[in-house]
Design a protein around this motif. Structure first.
Motif, mmCIF file in Angstrom:
data_model
loop_
_atom_site.group_PDB
_atom_site.id
_atom_site.type_symbol
_atom_site.label_atom_id
_atom_site.label_comp_id
_atom_site.label_asym_id
_atom_site.label_seq_id
_atom_site.Cartn_x
_atom_site.Cartn_y
_atom_site.Cartn_z
ATOM 1 N N LEU A 288 54.470 40.893 64.926
ATOM 2 C CA LEU A 288 55.182 40.339 63.775
ATOM 3 C C LEU A 288 56.412 39.563 64.214
ATOM 4 O O LEU A 288 56.733 38.510 63.636
ATOM 5 C CB LEU A 288 55.575 41.454 62.804
ATOM 6 N N PHE A 289 57.111 40.038 65.234
ATOM 7 C CA PHE A 289 58.288 39.304 65.722
ATOM 8 C C PHE A 289 57.871 37.942 66.277
ATOM 9 O O PHE A 289 58.572 36.936 66.098
ATOM 10 C CB PHE A 289 59.016 40.120 66.797
ATOM 11 N N GLU A 290 56.730 37.892 66.963
ATOM 12 C CA GLU A 290 56.228 36.617 67.489
ATOM 13 C C GLU A 290 55.774 35.704 66.357
ATOM 14 O O GLU A 290 55.949 34.479 66.419
ATOM 15 C CB GLU A 290 55.097 36.881 68.480
ATOM 16 N N VAL A 291 55.200 36.294 65.312
ATOM 17 C CA VAL A 291 54.810 35.507 64.139
ATOM 18 C C VAL A 291 56.049 34.877 63.502
ATOM 19 O O VAL A 291 56.081 33.676 63.223
ATOM 20 C CB VAL A 291 54.072 36.402 63.109
ATOM 21 N N ALA A 292 57.082 35.684 63.275
ATOM 22 C CA ALA A 292 58.303 35.184 62.640
ATOM 23 C C ALA A 292 58.993 34.121 63.488
ATOM 24 O O ALA A 292 59.635 33.204 62.958
ATOM 25 C CB ALA A 292 59.260 36.342 62.373
ATOM 26 N N ALA A 293 58.838 34.219 64.801
ATOM 27 C CA ALA A 293 59.457 33.243 65.710
ATOM 28 C C ALA A 293 58.622 31.976 65.851
ATOM 29 O O ALA A 293 59.048 31.017 66.507
ATOM 30 C CB ALA A 293 59.674 33.874 67.083
ATOM 31 N N PHE B 186 60.071 44.121 58.488
ATOM 32 C CA PHE B 186 60.092 42.704 58.111
ATOM 33 C C PHE B 186 61.512 42.132 58.127
ATOM 34 O O PHE B 186 61.706 40.962 58.479
ATOM 35 C CB PHE B 186 59.431 42.510 56.744
ATOM 36 N N LYS B 187 62.496 42.937 57.761
ATOM 37 C CA LYS B 187 63.879 42.451 57.841
ATOM 38 C C LYS B 187 64.274 42.194 59.298
ATOM 39 O O LYS B 187 64.960 41.207 59.594
ATOM 40 C CB LYS B 187 64.818 43.469 57.197
ATOM 41 N N HIS B 188 63.846 43.081 60.183
ATOM 42 C CA HIS B 188 64.149 42.879 61.605
ATOM 43 C C HIS B 188 63.418 41.642 62.120
ATOM 44 O O HIS B 188 63.945 40.892 62.952
ATOM 45 C CB HIS B 188 63.743 44.115 62.407
ATOM 46 N N ALA B 189 62.195 41.400 61.629
ATOM 47 C CA ALA B 189 61.441 40.214 62.044
ATOM 48 C C ALA B 189 62.165 38.929 61.652
ATOM 49 O O ALA B 189 62.161 37.946 62.401
ATOM 50 C CB ALA B 189 60.049 40.240 61.419
ATOM 51 N N ILE B 190 62.807 38.934 60.492
ATOM 52 C CA ILE B 190 63.574 37.761 60.058
ATOM 53 C C ILE B 190 64.735 37.504 61.026
ATOM 54 O O ILE B 190 64.993 36.368 61.425
ATOM 55 C CB ILE B 190 64.102 37.970 58.622
ATOM 56 N N THR B 191 65.419 38.578 61.404
ATOM 57 C CA THR B 191 66.518 38.464 62.365
ATOM 58 C C THR B 191 66.031 37.883 63.690
ATOM 59 O O THR B 191 66.673 37.007 64.281
ATOM 60 C CB THR B 191 67.151 39.844 62.614
ATOM 61 N N VAL B 192 64.866 38.362 64.144
ATOM 62 C CA VAL B 192 64.300 37.875 65.405
ATOM 63 C C VAL B 192 63.939 36.399 65.296
ATOM 64 O O VAL B 192 64.222 35.606 66.204
ATOM 65 C CB VAL B 192 63.055 38.704 65.797
ATOM 66 N N GLY B 193 63.294 36.013 64.189
ATOM 67 C CA GLY B 193 62.922 34.612 64.005
ATOM 68 C C GLY B 193 64.121 33.687 64.052
ATOM 69 O O GLY B 193 64.084 32.622 64.677
ATOM 70 N N LYS B 194 65.202 34.091 63.407
ATOM 71 C CA LYS B 194 66.430 33.277 63.423
ATOM 72 C C LYS B 194 67.022 33.212 64.825
ATOM 73 O O LYS B 194 67.470 32.152 65.278
ATOM 74 C CB LYS B 194 67.451 33.872 62.452
#
Length: 531
Positions: free
Chosen positions: A183-188, A225-233
């Motif tokens: 998910l972190f890679e998806v968000a990024a 999902f909130k952490h994934a947003i942080t990672v994407g940013k």
């Protein structure tokens, strides 16, 4: 809409057979995780009973509660000791063609219904749905990995009409830490068709926005999902992954440009159907390619007016969707990017359109919607050529190596954030122990305080009572400070040490936290199924 129509209760029918989904831990998937990285009709879930295989029914079973049957069964010991897991079951542009993905697509307004549907299942505690043009992924917190995967796969089969065996051929399944990394890679933007594209991050944000207040989108899913947003940013701000990247909309405009041969966007007649986020991007990239006039169809005039205001010196003509065929008759290239769940252009429609008079010879349909807006059989006509979102790989491959190099810059950030989230998630295991320890201490404190006050009698002032009360509270707080501190992860204490402290406190104070929490979850699921 097929998806919405299926919300009506289905006719009651006796189910005689169940197609089992192969156990994910034993299946040899066609794709590996490394390969993965390189690369509607919702019906109400029928109430299901908790069935344990190979169980002999005795006379007591007729009167025992479902929970008692579970605890006394031969398989209950393994079942109740299994910890809940975060699991993702999904299909994306790297594993499944658009003809499969479009059947699973769920519109954003129906995500809460899907979450509720999933959480009625016996082994699903929390859920989230991420459905875009490139992917349909279901994230769940499962009380049992294998049973949870089986239930979700059967649900996906039910809403799409795709047989379970076909889903298993195209799906991927990841567990726990692999889910977090995925998910972190998806968000990024590392798992997108167009590496580094930014629209996926806003779609991940929508999952959180839509999930707020929905029962089933709880602590773990919301935290993930909130952490994934942080990672994407963070990836976009600290690396070059976004520099020079293109979106799906840009790739669509580039694909059409390659098919123009002698013509160009300056002379071609262009029609854009849909003025949402993707439609707006299509228009912007058309302008960048030299297109100075186009017709845009949309439900409302306001969105087109806002785009026209933003893009000066470009003639953008608004038309309502009711004039779609008339506008298509005068267009050389048609871009479709709406959220319609049924095709807008059918074969009989396109067959009646006049022949294109430009150098193209045939009318181009660039369909980047999922579900598709242009019927598949339109491509059988000699007067039309249809390209869908999967055909964009031709454009994406052109600068893939450069973007893969940029993606390598993001990996250290991803791994660092994965470890942070996993530590947070694992530390949640100590929360029930902390609560139980506090509750036990409070009961003892309250009982001893009342015993003390009863011995003193009524000859005591309110001020003295409060002083004794404050004394009892202060003693308990100071006594608990050490144990509580050792139940929290910090820079000097590893997660393993923290969890070992939790187990020690469970044994010393006979808290029985692990068993009681799981029993509560199973009891809630059983009661849910019975009501």
């Amino acid at each position: 809409m097929a998806f919405a129509a299926s919300l009506l209760p289905p006719p009651i029918a006796k189910r005689t057979t169940i197609v089992p989904c192969p156990c994910p831990s034993r299946v040899s998937f066609k794709i590996t995780r490394s390969q993965l990285l390189s690369q509607r009709n919702l019906s109400l879930n029928p109430r299901c009973q908790l069935v344990l295989p190979n169980e002999k029914i005795d006379s007591t079973a007729l009167t025992a509660s479902p929970l008692q049957l579970l605890k006394s069964s031969s398989s209950a010991n393994r079942y109740t000791k299994e910890k809940s897991s975060i699991v993702v079951i999904g299909l994306n542009v790297h594993t499944a063609p658009v003809k499969i993905r479009e059947k699973l697509a769920i519109s954003e307004e129906l995500w809460p219904q899907a979450i509720s549907e999933l959480c009625t299942m016996n082994h699903i505690e929390e859920a989230a749905v991420l459905s875009t043009c490139n992917r349909m992924e279901v994230y769940v917190v499962a009380l049992s990995q294998n049973r949870g995967v089986k239930e979700v796969t059967e649900w996906m089969s039910k809403i799409s009409g795709i047989p379970v065996s076909d889903l298993c051929e195209h799906r991927f399944v990841l567990y726990n830490k692999d889910v977090t990394q995925h998910l972190f890679e998806v968000a990024a933007g590392l798992n997108s068709l167009v590496l580094g594209e930014g629209q996926i991050l806003s779609q991940v944000k929508q999952v959180v926005k839509v999930g707020q207040g929905v029962a089933g989108f709880d602590r773990k899913m919301s935290g993930l999902f909130k952490h994934a947003i942080t990672v994407g940013k963070r990836v976009r701000s600290e690396t070059n992954i976004a520099s020079g990247s293109v979106s799906v909309s840009a790739a669509a405009v580039e694909l059409a440009s390659r098919k123009l041969t002698e013509s160009s966007y300056a002379t071609a007649r262009v029609l854009v159907v849909g003025a949402g986020k993707m439609g707006k991007l299509v228009i912007k990239h058309l302008v960048a390619k030299g297109c100075k006039n186009m017709v845009v169809l949309n439900k409302t005039k306001e969105r087109v007016a806002a785009i026209r205001e933003e893009l000066k010196n470009v003639e953008i003509i608004y038309k309502p969707l009711s004039e779609m065929l008339a506008c298509a008759a005068e267009a050389d290239i048609v871009f479709t990017c709406t959220s319609s769940e049924t095709p807008l252009f059918l074969k009989e429609h396109v067959e009646m359109l006049p022949t294109v008079q430009s150098e193209l010879g045939t009318r181009l349909f660039i369909d980047i919607s999922v579900p598709r807006n242009v019927e598949q059989c339109v491509s059988d006509l000699e007067t039309a050529v249809v390209y869908n979102v999967d055909d964009l790989k031709e454009v994406v491959a052109a600068n893939k190596e450069d973007r893969l190099q940029k993606a390598m810059e993001a990996q250290p950030i991803i791994l660092e954030e994965v470890n942070k989230f996993e530590a947070w998630k694992d530390s949640l295991e100590t929360v029930p122990t902390i609560k139980r320890l506090k509750d036990n201490s409070e009961r003892i404190r309250d009982a001893e305080l009342n015993k003390c006050l009863s011995k003193i009698g009524d000859d005591i002032s309110e001020k003295s009572k409060k002083a004794i009360y404050d004394l009892s509270v202060g003693i308990v707080k100071k006594m608990l400070r050490g144990p509580m501190e050792h139940l929290r992860c910090n820079d000097t204490r590893t997660l393993d040490e923290t969890l070992e402290n939790m187990r020690a406190l469970n044994r010393m104070f006979d808290l029985g936290t692990d068993e009681s929490v799981l029993e509560q979850k199973f009891r809630a699921k059983v009661e849910q199924a019975r009501n």
